[in-house]
Design an enzyme around this catalytic site. Structure first.
Site, PDB file in Angstrom:
ATOM      1  N   GLN A 140      21.051 -30.915  -1.691  1.00 31.67           N
ATOM      2  CA  GLN A 140      22.194 -30.857  -2.606  1.00 31.67           C
ATOM      3  C   GLN A 140      23.427 -31.259  -1.803  1.00 31.67           C
ATOM      4  OE1 GLN A 140      20.892 -26.854  -2.963  1.00 31.67           O
ATOM      5  NE2 GLN A 140      20.966 -26.903  -5.195  1.00 31.67           N
ATOM      6  N   HIS A 151      27.062 -26.798   4.213  1.00 29.02           N
ATOM      7  CA  HIS A 151      26.355 -27.186   5.441  1.00 29.02           C
ATOM      8  C   HIS A 151      25.126 -27.984   5.006  1.00 29.02           C
ATOM      9  CE1 HIS A 151      24.732 -25.741   9.637  1.00 29.02           C
ATOM     10  NE2 HIS A 151      24.434 -27.011   9.387  1.00 29.02           N
ATOM     11  N   HIS A 153      21.674 -29.192   4.420  1.00 31.46           N
ATOM     12  CA  HIS A 153      20.361 -28.573   4.610  1.00 31.46           C
ATOM     13  C   HIS A 153      19.376 -29.140   3.604  1.00 31.46           C
ATOM     14  CE1 HIS A 153      22.538 -26.011   1.713  1.00 31.46           C
ATOM     15  NE2 HIS A 153      21.348 -25.653   1.214  1.00 31.46           N
ATOM     16  N   HIS A 155      15.903 -28.395   1.482  1.00 34.37           N
ATOM     17  CA  HIS A 155      14.952 -27.405   0.974  1.00 34.37           C
ATOM     18  C   HIS A 155      13.547 -28.001   1.081  1.00 34.37           C
ATOM     19  CE1 HIS A 155      17.907 -24.717  -1.090  1.00 34.37           C
ATOM     20  NE2 HIS A 155      18.633 -25.834  -1.082  1.00 34.37           N
TER      21      HIS A 155
END
Length: 235
Positions: A140, A151, A153, A155
């Site tokens: 996202q 931050h 990242h 998933h």
């Protein structure tokens, strides 16, 4: 005049007094030893300060959130793997850049390559471990895309046939699984996360209903995944 004490050689006494008052020269060899010892003490103190400073600098951060070592299951110089506070499916983990940057475009080419390489390695390890047959990788990039922690990242979710009635529902669930600042700290400290119940006639707040895991649960999963990744590296 000078007072004389019976049985005392006054000239010898005066010489002794003069020697005591005269500065004593230090043996050059002893001086070198003392200097080396002083230098070693200073070096040790400096090293201790550097170590303390380095420990602070190397603390794991997920945006503004402090992450204890017990919840990190793999690391590279540029990325790390983190267990999820509110997993959507068993084995749902996060892969994030070590450097805290909010947007995907802020990563360097080296960080981008390392992030996805680690995500791929983690995915291929956790898929069979959780009895899955597929994987969802999701990112996202920005608040309008559902990013709750500023931050970068990724998933990584092990997937099984039929785990969602509508396959696209997984993306809604990922967005709902975003954590708020303070939730992980409360879990780590063993404090209960309070969920407010909706008043009569109000819609259920799905965000408030997400399950928050305890610090012990997250630490246990991190240990298992750490062992799993270590074993896969050796094969």
């Amino acid at each position: 005049g000078t007072s004389h004490l019976p049985g005392v050689d006054m000239r010898a006494a005066q010489l002794l007094l003069l020697r005591a008052a005269r500065p004593r020269a230090i043996d050059p060899r002893r001086a070198r030893v003392l200097a080396a010892s002083s230098s070693a003490d200073a070096t040790s103190a400096s090293a201790a300060m550097r170590t303390s400073s380095s420990s602070s600098a190397n603390a794991h951060m997920f945006g503004p959130i402090d992450i204890p070592d017990s919840q990190v299951f793999c690391e590279t110089p540029l990325s790390l793997g983190l267990v999820n506070l509110k997993p959507v499916v068993p084995g749902h983990v996060l892969i994030l850049s070590r450097r805290v940057v909010a947007r995907f475009a802020d990563l360097t080419p080296e960080e981008t390559t390392d992030l996805w390489s680690l995500a791929r390695r983690v995915g291929t390890s956790i898929e069979p471990h959780f009895g899955a047959t597929s994987l969802t990788y999701a990112i996202q990039d920005g608040p309008a895309a559902g990013q709750t922690v500023p931050h970068v990242h990724v998933h990584v979710l092990p997937r099984k046939p039929g785990d969602f009635e509508d396959n696209d529902e997984v993306y809604e669930r990922i967005e709902e699984s975003g954590e708020a600042v303070g939730e992980r700290e409360r879990a780590f400290m063993g404090k209960e996360v309070i969920r407010e119940q909706p008043a009569k006639g109000e819609r259920l707040d799905l965000d408030a209903e997400r399950v928050v895991r305890t610090a012990n649960e997250m630490a246990q999963e991190a240990r298992e995944l750490r062992a799993l990744l270590d074993a896969s590296r050796g094969t």
